[in-house]
Design an enzyme around this catalytic site. Structure first.
Site, mmCIF file in Angstrom:
data_model
loop_
_atom_site.group_PDB
_atom_site.id
_atom_site.type_symbol
_atom_site.label_atom_id
_atom_site.label_comp_id
_atom_site.label_asym_id
_atom_site.label_seq_id
_atom_site.Cartn_x
_atom_site.Cartn_y
_atom_site.Cartn_z
ATOM 1 N N HIS A 162 44.693 51.347 -2.769
ATOM 2 C CA HIS A 162 43.685 50.681 -1.949
ATOM 3 C C HIS A 162 42.386 51.483 -1.994
ATOM 4 C CE1 HIS A 162 44.475 53.567 1.351
ATOM 5 N NE2 HIS A 162 45.728 53.489 0.921
ATOM 6 N N ALA A 163 41.461 51.203 -1.120
ATOM 7 C CA ALA A 163 40.103 51.764 -1.201
ATOM 8 C C ALA A 163 40.047 53.294 -1.208
ATOM 9 C CB ALA A 163 39.242 51.216 -0.071
#
Length: 88
Positions: free
Chosen positions: A15-16
């Site tokens: 994810h980010a």
């Protein structure tokens, strides 16, 4: 060219935050670095490219480095994947 497979073990996948760590770790390398998941490739030096792949937990990815410092790129990826708890 060097290629290495990783199986993602992080519950959230890539994810980010881990994407940012990965991209940041590779910015000073000269080699071209790609990530492949489900037949799609992205530049591993691009947060948006990595995020667009939507790599989930349990996925197998391939990271390919091509250039003068390709061996160091793979060493760095091994370190980042382990330290971030992303893959085995």
């Amino acid at each position: 060219m060097i290629a290495k497979n990783y199986t993602i073990t992080s519950e959230q996948g890539i994810h980010a935050r881990p994407a940012t760590v990965i991209v940041g770790a590779l910015t000073n390398f000269k080699s071209e670095v790609k990530i492949e998941y489900k037949g799609k490739q992205a530049n591993l030096k691009s947060i948006m490219g990595v995020m667009a792949l939507g790599v989930p937990n349990g996925a197998t990815i391939t990271i390919t480095a091509d250039g003068e410092d390709e061996a160091q790129v793979i060493e760095k990826m091994d370190e980042v994947m382990k330290n971030e708890g992303l893959a085995q």
